[in-house]
Design an enzyme around this catalytic site. Structure first.
Site, mmCIF file in Angstrom:
data_model
loop_
_atom_site.group_PDB
_atom_site.id
_atom_site.type_symbol
_atom_site.label_atom_id
_atom_site.label_comp_id
_atom_site.label_asym_id
_atom_site.label_seq_id
_atom_site.Cartn_x
_atom_site.Cartn_y
_atom_site.Cartn_z
ATOM 1 N N CYS A 142 19.966 42.440 58.265
ATOM 2 C CA CYS A 142 20.992 42.231 57.375
ATOM 3 C C CYS A 142 21.847 40.934 57.380
ATOM 4 C CB CYS A 142 22.225 43.647 57.378
ATOM 5 S SG CYS A 142 23.588 43.602 56.253
ATOM 6 N N ASP A 172 33.086 33.911 49.430
ATOM 7 C CA ASP A 172 31.633 34.096 48.640
ATOM 8 C C ASP A 172 30.943 32.711 48.578
ATOM 9 O OD1 ASP A 172 30.351 36.493 46.895
ATOM 10 O OD2 ASP A 172 29.476 34.501 46.852
ATOM 11 N N HIS A 198 27.340 49.004 59.496
ATOM 12 C CA HIS A 198 26.342 48.806 58.349
ATOM 13 C C HIS A 198 26.123 50.096 57.711
ATOM 14 C CE1 HIS A 198 22.856 47.206 56.305
ATOM 15 N NE2 HIS A 198 22.403 48.381 56.545
ATOM 16 N N HIS A 230 24.699 45.846 52.243
ATOM 17 C CA HIS A 230 25.855 46.191 52.916
ATOM 18 C C HIS A 230 27.132 45.976 52.408
ATOM 19 C CE1 HIS A 230 27.597 45.227 57.420
ATOM 20 N NE2 HIS A 230 28.585 45.507 56.651
ATOM 21 N N HIS A 232 30.218 46.056 50.515
ATOM 22 C CA HIS A 232 31.331 45.038 50.371
ATOM 23 C C HIS A 232 32.184 45.098 49.029
ATOM 24 C CE1 HIS A 232 27.372 43.702 48.588
ATOM 25 N NE2 HIS A 232 28.462 43.067 47.810
#
Ligand code: AMP
Ligand code: ZN
Length: 120
Positions: free
Chosen positions: A6, A32, A48, A104, A106
């Site tokens: 990941c 980002d 996770h 994952h 977010h």
């Protein structure tokens, strides 16, 4: 806890570089890499969890903490809302239908003058 495949687990662990905005024992926030807006930050739990739909009632505390953390990070970024014309957008994409690309969990924090390139 971490998933070896990941990318966001690796970012939280520091094995893949990122532009850190915030971290504590449970969360990590970073800019980002392909911003959709003038301000575009991602907030992730260190745990996770693949997606919001994979959250169980046992994750309620963690997800609640993440939501409470979002305005604190927005304040750090100078875009929090406390009246007036300020503010930001918080987005959690869920699954292919929601445009999720990284599995994952977010939360996106997006802010700044329009137009935005996406998620506007
Ligand atoms: P989503 O479509 O909700 O899964 O959003 C994934 C986001 O992660 C996208 O906005 C990507 O630009 C961003 N992203 C992917 N890889 C990285 C990276 N290595 N560092 C920072 N952001 C990333
Ligand atoms: Zn992960």
């Amino acid at each position: 806890m971490a998933d070896d495949n990941c990318i966001f687990c690796k970012i939280a662990a520091g094995t893949i570089p990122s532009k850190k905005v915030y971290e504590d024992d449970d969360f990590y926030a970073f800019h980002d890499i392909n911003p959709a807006a003038p301000v575009h930050v991602l907030v992730i739990p260190r745990k996770h969890i693949e997606t919001l739909s994979a959250c169980t009632p046992g994750d309620a505390g963690l997800v609640g903490k993440m939501m409470v953390l979002v305005p604190r990070i927005a304040a750090q970024l100078g875009v929090d809302y406390s009246g007036g014309d300020t503010g930001y957008r918080t987005v959690i994409n869920v699954g292919p239908g929601g445009g999720q690309e990284v599995y994952h969990l977010h939360a996106h924090i997006l802010a700044g003058p329009r137009p935005w390139s996406r998620m506007g």
